[in-house]
Design an enzyme around this catalytic site. Sequence first.
Site: not given
Length: 297
Positions: A26, A31, A46, A136
């Site tokens: 992202g 991740v 992550k 999100d």
Amino acid sequence: MGLEGKIITGKWNKNSYKIISLLGKGGIGKVYKALNMKDKTYYALKISEDLHSITKESNMLDKFHQIRTIPSAIELDDYEEAGKTYYFIVLEYIYGENLKRYILKNKLNLKEIVGIVIIIGEVIEQFHKKGYIFGDLKLENIMMDKRNGEIRIIDLGSVVPIGASIKEFTPLYDRAKWDMGFRRADVKYDLFAICMIFVNLILRNENKLLDMEISHIIKELKKRKINKKIIRLIIMGLYQKNILFEEFLNELKKTYKTLRNEMKIRYNDRVNLIINVFFITSFLSFVIILAFSIKSI
């Protein structure tokens, strides 16, 4: 930063993890699936260079740890490589795939879609009650947990207090991109995102949706032979008018019960049809056998 095959050891907790494969990436990091070298258990790591974002997500995971749908956070640590410091959260590993990948291989019926949207809505409502907006919300952040047969919601990095600015978003689910409101954290921001998830699950064509206008999306929905009340709820949610988040959820639950009852009726009709065909066939066979028996006499 290609980490596959490497072993990283946390500076503070001293736990070592072997990086197996990339699960996703992202705006703030990546991740990975990783194996704890001590307990031989798989986790999701992550990893990011952004301490603020990683710490913020870790705090959110702690704040909402009581929600079963949210994955458990195991630890927060960091390590150094090539003179740089990288921060990581160790998370519960979910055996499954995200909803975006899942629907590419599996077609969901309307009852299943409504059920999924209700589960997502109930989780997001718990964030709202604590004064937060998820932000999100998208198919990639919804996991189908195959091992436990559950829906899980991941990536709390976008969660912000009500009234704050939305900084992490995905265009398809962002109302500002569609000129349907501001990029400001309010309950209706999540309502719009949930309705776009709803639309995506029904129409199953994300790339096409991005090139459409809201009015065209609604026309496409109306072409489908689905419950009119569902279409009406989606329209109100997309325009965020004349309906509150909790009202949307309650109406959807009522519609789900109706769909479930309709499917039971259709199932019972099919069963009755099969039974009737069986009895008619059996009766005709009996008549034919009886006729032959009488003739032979």
